[in-house]
Write an enzyme that holds these catalytic residues in place. Structure first.
Site, PDB file in Angstrom:
ATOM      1  N   GLU A  86      50.410  30.328  35.397  1.00  0.00           N
ATOM      2  CA  GLU A  86      50.589  31.710  34.943  1.00  0.00           C
ATOM      3  C   GLU A  86      52.054  32.141  34.966  1.00  0.00           C
ATOM      4  O   GLU A  86      52.580  32.688  33.993  1.00  0.00           O
ATOM      5  CB  GLU A  86      49.785  32.660  35.843  1.00  0.00           C
ATOM      6  N   SER A 103      45.100  40.033  32.026  1.00  0.00           N
ATOM      7  CA  SER A 103      46.238  40.601  32.733  1.00  0.00           C
ATOM      8  C   SER A 103      45.918  42.040  33.143  1.00  0.00           C
ATOM      9  O   SER A 103      44.939  42.267  33.847  1.00  0.00           O
ATOM     10  CB  SER A 103      47.497  40.493  31.874  1.00  0.00           C
ATOM     11  N   HIS A 152      50.716  32.248  31.508  1.00  0.00           N
ATOM     12  CA  HIS A 152      50.026  33.521  31.353  1.00  0.00           C
ATOM     13  C   HIS A 152      49.813  33.832  29.875  1.00  0.00           C
ATOM     14  O   HIS A 152      50.714  33.632  29.050  1.00  0.00           O
ATOM     15  CB  HIS A 152      50.880  34.615  31.995  1.00  0.00           C
TER      16      HIS A 152
END
Length: 513
Positions: free
Chosen positions: A323, A192, A426
């Site tokens: 995600e 991320s 995610h």
């Protein structure tokens, strides 16, 4: 007890059997007082240091995701420029020939910590005979508030978090051999905002010898704030903090400054409502992130990559299949008008916006029911691609243009938690990469019986890449990314190489992102 002599002092650490952990090591001077908003300064000490407990995290707001990942929501401090080392016990003080893996945590450049239990480096260090390092860096307005235009003495303040990361890598270069690590074989990896960080470092410092391989999990180089937008954010933060000048910002309580940053972030709306807004910012804008300041970052990072920056550095990058589910974990139908408006914003850069909007709708199967609603999963697929997958693809394409290789993966295993609402969301790959799927509390994220073999496969792939610069391992191998075949290695789904998956969806973004 095996003590290790470093520039930060003589460290003792914790004996974990096959691995020794050294925690809370200072890699730069505390950025407090007059050092606030300034680049990190080298730290030197020759005294004894216990290095047995993790230090405080950077100042940050509370984060539900960090709690889910087991992070500490208690201790916060500006004195946070600390790192942790896990090293094979039998290699400490011996030949410095082990690969080194330096982890840069995510959290939207506003939250996170290198000491979160999900990032425990013991399993990777033991499994791969590898030295693992995790770091803290400044976050939010303390790490990414652009002040150059208000005070020339604070040049680079909009990218302090990145400068902190480079300072930690300088510490690794100078000290890691004492732990048995090879300073000439350093992999930086992150997820991320951590992936956006390592990709940014690839663009701005990839040829300076601090690292030699990059693994970017769910992040590319599209997260860059233009100078004029950064200046407006600064003005908003100053107002929200009740400050009258930069001098006030230098002395204001850090909790107040973080609260001001959160107020500004909240007033800016969520990421969905900031897609290609008044400025051409791209769909993955965050209020606090690297800044195109003309000093630390002098051009769009994707242009740097396309021009050959970091060409000699091996790259592995990829995304999770779903995600966006983490940010919108619901199956409630979405008003068609709302999603159509977002598609129009995404298509705004096209020479024919209306046609591009229609093409996006068709590629993602947008269908409106009789009540004017659409399946929310369509939004998740669009945002997954806009914010994560396409930036990874564009980075790989830019690398290919410069003649540099890259490898592309996708993580497709779906969590059974909450009836499967999370899917392959995610951050789900994190406990698989670190081998922490069995850590306390992790079942709330990965379920009760996550596949251990998949975790071992991913660990082996990451470790092989760190050692050799290619992702092959005992289980599999996958080809370099090619703009023709667009080969992606799928973990947890096909468990093998797939050529040009999601071809129509990839092609529809041409000219948009």
């Amino acid at each position: 007890m095996t003590a290790v002599t470093t520039t930060s002092g003589v460290l003792n650490g914790n004996d974990l059997g096959a691995v020794r952990r050294f925690a809370g090591i200072r890699y730069a001077e505390a950025p407090v007082g007059d050092r606030r908003f300034r680049p990190p300064a080298a730290y030197r000490s020759s005294g004894p240091v216990g290095a047995t407990t993790f230090g405080p995290t950077a100042w940050q707001p509370a984060s539900a995701l960090e709690v889910m990942l087991g992070g500490n929501q208690e201790e916060r401090s500006e004195d946070c420029l600390l790192l942790n080392v896990w090293a094979p016990s039998n290699g400490i003080g011996q030949a410095a020939d082990r690969p080194v893996m330096v982890w840069i945590h995510g959290g939207g450049f506003s939250t996170g910590s290198g000491s979160s239990p999900i990032y425990d480096g013991a399993n990777l260090a033991a499994r791969g005979d590898t030295v693992v390092v995790t770091i803290n860096y400044r976050l939010g307005p303390l790490g990414f508030l652009h002040l150059d235009h208000l005070d020339a003495g604070l040049a680079g303040s909009g990218n302090l978090g990145l400068l902190d990361q480079l300072a930690a890598l300088d510490w690794v270069q100078e000290n890691i051999s004492a732990f048995g690590g090879n300073p000439d074989n350093v992999t930086i990896f992150g997820e991320s905002a951590g992936a956006m960080s390592v990709a940014s470092l690839l663009a701005i410092a990839g040829d300076r010898g601090r690292f030699h391989r990059v693994i970017a999990q769910s992040g590319g180089v599209h997260n860059l704030t233009p100078t004029e937008v950064a200046e407006q954010t600064t003005a908003n933060v100053i107002e929200a903090a009740g400050a009258a000048s930069v001098d006030d910002l230098m002395t204001i309580d850090p909790a107040t400054l973080i609260a001001a940053g959160e107020k500004v972030r909240g007033a800016s709306g969520n990421v969905l409502d900031r897609i290609n807004g008044a400025h051409e910012l791209g769909p993955n804008l965050m209020v606090f992130q690297p800044v195109l300041d003309g000093k630390v970052i002098t051009e769009p990072l994707i242009d740097s990559i396309r021009g050959g920056a970091g060409r000699s550095i091996a790259l592995l990058t990829g995304v999770n299949a779903d995600e966006w589910n983490l940010f919108d974990p619901t199956r409630k139908p979405l008003p068609a008008e709302r999603l159509s408006n977002r598609l129009e914003r995404l298509a705004a850069k096209s020479s024919e916006p209306a046609a591009a909007t229609s093409a996006l709708a068709a590629a993602y199967g947008l269908e409106v029911d009789d009540s004017g609603m659409v399946d929310r999963s369509v939004q998740s697929s669009i945002m997954t691609d806009a914010v994560f997958r396409m930036p990874a693809v564009r980075m790989l394409e830019a690398r290919a243009e410069s003649g540099a290789p890259g490898h592309h993966y996708q993580f497709s295993w779906a969590s059974p938690v909450a009836g499967g609402l999370l899917g392959s969301c995610h951050a789900l790959e994190l406990p698989f990469v670190f081998g922490t799927i069995g850590a306390k509390g992790m079942s709330s994220f990965v379920g009760e019986n996550p596949p251990g073999a998949l975790s071992e496969q991913m660990q082996d792939t990451w470790l092989h890449f760190a050692r050799h610069g290619t992702p092959g391992n005992d289980h599999d191998d996958f080809a370099s990314y090619d703009a023709g075949t667009r080969t992606v290695y799928d973990f947890g789904g096909a468990n093998g190489a797939v050529e040009h998956p999601n071809a129509e969806r990839t092609n529809v973004w041409s000219g948009l992102l």
